[in-house]
Scaffold this motif. Sequence first.
Motif, PDB file in Angstrom:
ATOM      1  N   ARG A 157       0.809  -1.218   0.000  1.00 64.39           N
ATOM      2  CA  ARG A 157       0.000   0.000   0.000  1.00 64.39           C
ATOM      3  C   ARG A 157       0.847   1.275   0.000  1.00 64.39           C
ATOM      4  NH1 ARG A 157      -4.977  -1.400   4.194  1.00 64.39           N
ATOM      5  NH2 ARG A 157      -5.820  -3.150   2.992  1.00 64.39           N
ATOM      6  N   LEU A 158       2.153   1.133   0.161  1.00 61.05           N
ATOM      7  CA  LEU A 158       3.045   2.284   0.201  1.00 61.05           C
ATOM      8  C   LEU A 158       3.946   2.303  -1.033  1.00 61.05           C
ATOM      9  CD1 LEU A 158       4.081   2.000   3.944  1.00 61.05           C
ATOM     10  CD2 LEU A 158       2.548   3.715   2.981  1.00 61.05           C
ATOM     11  N   VAL A 159       4.438   3.491  -1.370  1.00 59.53           N
ATOM     12  CA  VAL A 159       5.356   3.604  -2.496  1.00 59.53           C
ATOM     13  C   VAL A 159       6.669   2.909  -2.153  1.00 59.53           C
ATOM     14  CG1 VAL A 159       4.334   5.750  -3.335  1.00 59.53           C
ATOM     15  CG2 VAL A 159       6.186   5.844  -1.668  1.00 59.53           C
ATOM     16  N   ARG A 163       8.164   1.727   1.600  1.00 61.90           N
ATOM     17  CA  ARG A 163       7.430   0.469   1.774  1.00 61.90           C
ATOM     18  C   ARG A 163       7.895  -0.329   2.987  1.00 61.90           C
ATOM     19  NH1 ARG A 163       6.554  -2.155  -3.733  1.00 61.90           N
ATOM     20  NH2 ARG A 163       5.095  -0.395  -3.716  1.00 61.90           N
ATOM     21  N   ALA A 211      -1.478   5.179  -3.173  1.00 60.98           N
ATOM     22  CA  ALA A 211      -0.131   5.687  -3.436  1.00 60.98           C
ATOM     23  C   ALA A 211       0.071   6.044  -4.900  1.00 60.98           C
ATOM     24  CB  ALA A 211       0.905   4.643  -3.013  1.00 60.98           C
ATOM     25  N   TYR A 212      -0.895   5.690  -5.756  1.00 62.86           N
ATOM     26  CA  TYR A 212      -0.732   5.898  -7.187  1.00 62.86           C
ATOM     27  C   TYR A 212      -1.853   6.792  -7.717  1.00 62.86           C
ATOM     28  CZ  TYR A 212       1.911   1.706  -6.132  1.00 62.86           C
ATOM     29  OH  TYR A 212       2.757   0.792  -5.537  1.00 62.86           O
ATOM     30  N   THR A 236      -1.997  12.465  -4.800  1.00 67.61           N
ATOM     31  CA  THR A 236      -1.211  11.459  -4.087  1.00 67.61           C
ATOM     32  C   THR A 236      -0.116  12.133  -3.258  1.00 67.61           C
ATOM     33  OG1 THR A 236       0.309  11.187  -5.949  1.00 67.61           O
ATOM     34  CG2 THR A 236      -1.634   9.762  -5.887  1.00 67.61           C
ATOM     35  N   ASP A 238       3.707  11.010  -1.854  1.00 66.84           N
ATOM     36  CA  ASP A 238       4.766  10.008  -1.793  1.00 66.84           C
ATOM     37  C   ASP A 238       5.468   9.954  -0.442  1.00 66.84           C
ATOM     38  OD1 ASP A 238       4.232   9.383  -4.394  1.00 66.84           O
ATOM     39  OD2 ASP A 238       5.874  10.556  -5.242  1.00 66.84           O
ATOM     40  N   ARG A 240       4.035   9.540   2.518  1.00 65.67           N
ATOM     41  CA  ARG A 240       3.340   8.743   3.530  1.00 65.67           C
ATOM     42  C   ARG A 240       4.107   7.469   3.850  1.00 65.67           C
ATOM     43  NH1 ARG A 240      -2.908   8.111   2.348  1.00 65.67           N
ATOM     44  NH2 ARG A 240      -2.132   7.245   0.396  1.00 65.67           N
ATOM     45  N   THR A 241       4.117   7.136   5.129  1.00 66.25           N
ATOM     46  CA  THR A 241       4.827   5.944   5.566  1.00 66.25           C
ATOM     47  C   THR A 241       4.034   5.259   6.687  1.00 66.25           C
ATOM     48  OG1 THR A 241       6.956   5.123   6.362  1.00 66.25           O
ATOM     49  CG2 THR A 241       6.190   7.222   7.271  1.00 66.25           C
TER      50      THR A 241
END
Length: 333
Positions: A157-159, A163, A211-212, A236, A238, A240-241
């Motif tokens: 779910r994360l870039v 990730r 994420a996209y 979006t 990028d 986020r973690t």
Amino acid sequence: LSFYAKGSIRQYNENKKAQSHKIRMYTYDDSAGPSTTNGATTGSKANKESLTEGNIRALYQLYEFFLNYNRSFGKHNVSAMFGNTNELRNNYTTEVYRSSNNSVSLDDLNVYDTTTDKINKSEAYKWAYVSLVGRLNYDFGGKYLIEGTWRHDGSSRLVKNNRWQDFFGASIGWRISEEAFMKQFEAVSNLKLRASWGQSGNVSTIGNYEAYPQIATGTVVMNGAKVPTGWISGITDDSRTWETVESTNVGIDYGFFNNRLSGTFDYFWRKNDGMLINITYPQVYGGTAPSTNSGTYKTHGWEFAVNWQDQINKDWSYNVGFSLSNAKTEVTS
């Protein structure tokens, strides 16, 4: 040294049909004969036959591998574990609708009017979680206990750059009741002091594909004709973690009279400095903003529990317990 492996696959399929039949209500008048009273007209839903057909297919896979080591050197006991877990979920859902102005008795879409096609829902998604885990334990004579843990978690779910993240934990314990000077207190069955600190991660509030950039579609009338359109449906982020929740706990376990009277007391602190929350931006921002790691969550409190259990005879026993807790929580952004 031992090795453990486990795999499981769960397949889920659901098919459903909902068929609606037109129903006319009649009233009889000897002079005028039967007539409809429900006010149904040719174009109304009350005068239409319809069929909605849906299908859900889901596949869940779980694979686990663990390597365990245990060794004792006199009063020194050491154990270690290293493992890997893998989760994968595939899901597909669709729901279609057709209707007819004529009477239909078969529950098959082919006998309905093809010009009334409507897709109520069409969705497909995948997600995956992969983790590497490790744990190291040491105790001396069952009295002094130390444990360290580690996790390396990854989510689809994360870039790519955000990730993976590491999470750590540690705990210590002292079984006072095992000390020689406690043998004179025969009523004490168990007395243990403990403290722990640990981290855990969470991405459950993030959508599978947030994420996209996603494209929404629709139509617009131009020159008297419908023209298909498309646009970016949201913004979006990028950066986020993982949410990282830190927990600290100190406590005591106690037992008296062969553990007939037992209980625990804990005081805890929990903190999340990167909680995923939604922030309202000015409309000139140009789109719907995703949740970001902008929230702060803090809580602290205590928990107390006491329990009494006893055996009346070989056939009867009873157990009575009481618990009390209190906590204060603060959420800011």
